[in-house]
Design a protein around this motif. Structure first.
Motif, short mmCIF file in Angstrom:
data_model
loop_
_atom_site.label_atom_id
_atom_site.label_comp_id
_atom_site.label_asym_id
_atom_site.label_seq_id
_atom_site.Cartn_x
_atom_site.Cartn_y
_atom_site.Cartn_z
N ALA A 37 0.87 -1.32 0.12
CA ALA A 37 -0.05 0.16 0.22
C ALA A 37 0.87 1.10 0.00
O ALA A 37 1.95 1.20 0.34
CB ALA A 37 -0.92 0.05 1.15
N GLY A 38 0.27 2.35 -0.66
CA GLY A 38 1.13 3.64 -0.59
C GLY A 38 0.55 4.50 0.24
O GLY A 38 -0.83 4.57 0.56
N ILE A 39 1.51 5.58 0.87
CA ILE A 39 0.70 6.63 1.54
C ILE A 39 0.80 8.06 0.60
O ILE A 39 1.83 8.24 0.12
CB ILE A 39 1.58 7.00 2.82
N CYS A 40 -0.30 8.69 0.40
CA CYS A 40 -0.49 9.89 -0.35
C CYS A 40 -0.74 10.99 0.33
O CYS A 40 -0.74 10.94 1.51
CB CYS A 40 -1.40 9.43 -1.50
N ALA A 41 -0.74 12.23 -0.15
CA ALA A 41 -0.99 13.39 0.27
C ALA A 41 -2.35 13.47 0.96
O ALA A 41 -2.36 13.97 2.09
CB ALA A 41 -0.74 14.48 -0.57
N THR A 42 -3.37 12.84 0.30
CA THR A 42 -4.82 12.88 0.90
C THR A 42 -4.39 12.06 2.31
O THR A 42 -5.25 12.57 3.25
CB THR A 42 -5.73 12.27 -0.09
N ASP A 43 -4.14 10.91 2.43
CA ASP A 43 -3.94 10.34 3.69
C ASP A 43 -3.20 11.01 4.47
O ASP A 43 -3.72 11.26 5.80
CB ASP A 43 -3.02 9.06 3.47
N LEU A 44 -2.37 11.89 4.48
CA LEU A 44 -1.69 12.93 5.24
C LEU A 44 -2.63 13.91 5.86
O LEU A 44 -2.46 14.44 6.90
CB LEU A 44 -0.35 13.24 4.56
N GLU A 45 -3.25 14.47 4.76
CA GLU A 45 -4.19 15.58 4.94
C GLU A 45 -5.34 15.11 5.86
O GLU A 45 -6.01 16.03 6.72
CB GLU A 45 -4.81 16.15 3.77
N MET A 46 -5.80 13.80 5.93
CA MET A 46 -6.77 13.09 6.69
C MET A 46 -6.29 13.20 8.45
O MET A 46 -7.24 13.30 9.05
CB MET A 46 -7.07 11.75 6.38
N THR A 47 -5.06 13.20 8.42
CA THR A 47 -4.59 13.42 9.75
C THR A 47 -4.56 14.99 10.16
O THR A 47 -4.36 15.22 11.41
CB THR A 47 -3.16 12.77 9.89
N ARG A 48 -4.82 15.62 9.30
CA ARG A 48 -4.85 17.29 9.76
C ARG A 48 -6.37 17.84 9.45
O ARG A 48 -6.38 19.05 9.56
CB ARG A 48 -4.01 18.05 8.64
N GLY A 49 -7.25 17.03 9.46
CA GLY A 49 -8.66 17.27 9.20
C GLY A 49 -9.15 17.50 8.03
O GLY A 49 -10.58 18.03 7.90
N TYR A 50 -8.69 16.87 7.07
CA TYR A 50 -9.28 17.13 5.69
C TYR A 50 -10.79 16.81 5.59
O TYR A 50 -11.53 17.36 4.82
CB TYR A 50 -8.34 16.50 4.69
N TYR A 51 -10.96 15.31 6.37
CA TYR A 51 -12.25 14.91 6.28
C TYR A 51 -12.38 14.26 7.43
O TYR A 51 -11.78 13.53 7.85
CB TYR A 51 -12.42 13.78 4.83
N PRO A 52 -13.78 14.16 8.13
CA PRO A 52 -13.67 13.64 9.41
C PRO A 52 -14.04 12.04 9.02
O PRO A 52 -15.01 11.62 8.77
CB PRO A 52 -15.08 14.20 9.94
N PHE A 53 -13.06 11.41 9.43
CA PHE A 53 -12.93 9.96 9.10
C PHE A 53 -12.56 9.22 10.41
O PHE A 53 -11.18 9.68 10.57
CB PHE A 53 -12.06 9.60 7.98
N THR A 54 -13.10 8.15 10.73
CA THR A 54 -12.52 7.00 11.52
C THR A 54 -12.55 5.54 11.19
O THR A 54 -13.58 5.17 10.63
CB THR A 54 -13.55 7.41 12.98
N GLY A 55 -11.41 5.20 11.10
CA GLY A 55 -11.28 3.79 10.54
C GLY A 55 -9.67 3.67 10.10
O GLY A 55 -8.79 4.22 10.42
N VAL A 56 -9.84 2.46 9.08
CA VAL A 56 -8.47 2.33 8.57
C VAL A 56 -8.18 3.09 7.29
O VAL A 56 -9.26 2.86 6.48
CB VAL A 56 -8.42 0.66 8.21
N PRO A 57 -7.22 3.65 7.27
CA PRO A 57 -7.11 4.62 6.17
C PRO A 57 -6.53 3.90 4.96
O PRO A 57 -5.85 2.78 5.23
CB PRO A 57 -6.01 5.85 6.62
N GLY A 58 -6.21 4.76 4.06
CA GLY A 58 -5.32 4.19 2.60
C GLY A 58 -6.09 3.50 1.64
O GLY A 58 -7.28 3.27 1.83
N HIS A 59 -5.69 4.13 0.33
CA HIS A 59 -6.59 3.75 -0.82
C HIS A 59 -5.77 3.56 -1.97
O HIS A 59 -6.12 2.60 -3.02
CB HIS A 59 -7.50 4.96 -1.17
#
Length: 322
Positions: A37-59
């Motif tokens: 799996a890869g970590i992208c900029a959107t994944d990093l922004e999720m940790t900064r509040g880009y979108y309210p999400f609780t769960g396993v990250p990554g796409h």
């Protein structure tokens, strides 16, 4: 209950867990074991509040199908997959605008657990088998490469056009390679010598933002993930030019709408893209992904992987399923 290892995002914090339930595939879905799996900029922004999400990250992933109820022919297939889960019934779906489904869920971003775990589920309709000649390390780039190709789906770029990419990061460097295939007058704004050297190997000119010509580009692709990058991209664009926005980030951008009107600027939001052409480019060896990989981590090192991916100048950080 069978459990698995994986990363967990909650309250903007990434943790490593060993007690996550292994998901059960529903009708029309596959259970997939993550290979890489890869970590992208959107994944990093999720940790900064880009979108309210609780769960396993990554796409971004490549994995193996281990269960597919009623569709056993899929078992054992090495696959990549599109990240949007759609209802198929809303007006947008019926009109063919499936990535804009009114009830859309997005893998590891909205409403469904992602791929940074040992296992995850995804509809069979989202899956694409990976040709044998594509390595795992290349296949994991299919989703961001498809996002780069989406620009060509949306905008007709002529070979004589002056095209500028602002942002020489993970996605920007993929976009640059895709645009080079067109033969347009292409350049990429850089801040680091390593970026310049990499682009030079691909035959793509690099420019320093301090010497960037104002109002000269016919089309600018903004891929920095920052308001400053948007301002720079806007400044580089000529009147009646096209600005393609690929950034997703937490926060707002100050925008002079009157200037956009007076200069007749075309703004194009650009997100997900076509997987089949991305796989063809990878199979043909036309895209250099190997040079974009900075480091490998395991799931158990996932917190460290996110910290590393957030460092300036780091490109793609990959995480192996365990």
């Amino acid at each position: 209950m069978q459990t698995m290892k994986g990363l967990w995002l909650e309250d903007l914090r990434i943790t490593y867990r060993t007690d996550l339930p292994i998901p059960k595939p529903r009708a029309g879905e596959a259970l997939i074991r993550t290979r890489l799996a890869g970590i992208c900029a959107t994944d990093l922004e999720m940790t900064r509040g880009y979108y309210p999400f609780t769960g396993v990250p990554g796409h971004e992933f490549v994995g193996d199908v281990v269960e597919a109820p009623g569709f056993e022919g899929w078992i054992g297939q090495r696959v990549v997959g599109e990240i949007n889960l759609i209802c198929g019934q809303c007006e947008a779906c019926r009109a063919g605008r499936k990535t804009h489904c009114t009830n859309r869920r997005a893998l590891g971003i909205q409403g469904v657990d992602g791929v940074l775990a040992e296992y995850f589920t995804l509809p069979l309709a989202n899956l694409h088998p990976v040709p044998g000649e594509i390595t795992d390390e290349a296949a994991v780039f299919t989703e961001p490469l498809a996002a780069a190709l989406e620009i060509l789906q949306q905008v007709h770029i002529q070979p004589e056009m002056k095209v500028l990419v602002v942002g020489a990061g993970r996605l920007g460097l993929l976009i640059a390679q895709v645009l080079k295939l067109i033969g347009c007058d292409l350049a990429v704004v850089v801040r680091r010598e390593a970026q310049t050297q990499l682009l030079s190997r691909w035959g793509i000119p690099a420019v320093d933002e301090r010497t960037l010509a104002k109002g000269a580009a016919d089309l600018v692709v903004e891929a920095t993930g920052s308001p400053a990058g948007f301002a720079l991209a806007r400044e580089a664009l000529r009147p009646a030019g096209t600005l393609v926005l690929k950034s997703t980030f937490a926060g707002d951008v100050s925008l002079n709408l009157s200037a956009l009107v007076v200069d007749e600027i075309r703004l194009v939001g650009s997100r997900c893209g076509p997987f089949a052409p991305a796989l063809r480019l990878l199979a043909a060896g036309l895209i250099d992904t190997q040079s974009l990989v900075s480091e490998h981590f395991t799931l158990a090192q996932g917190v460290e992987a996110f910290e590393r991916a957030a460092k300036r100048g780091v490109l793609k950080v990959l995480v192996a399923g365990e």
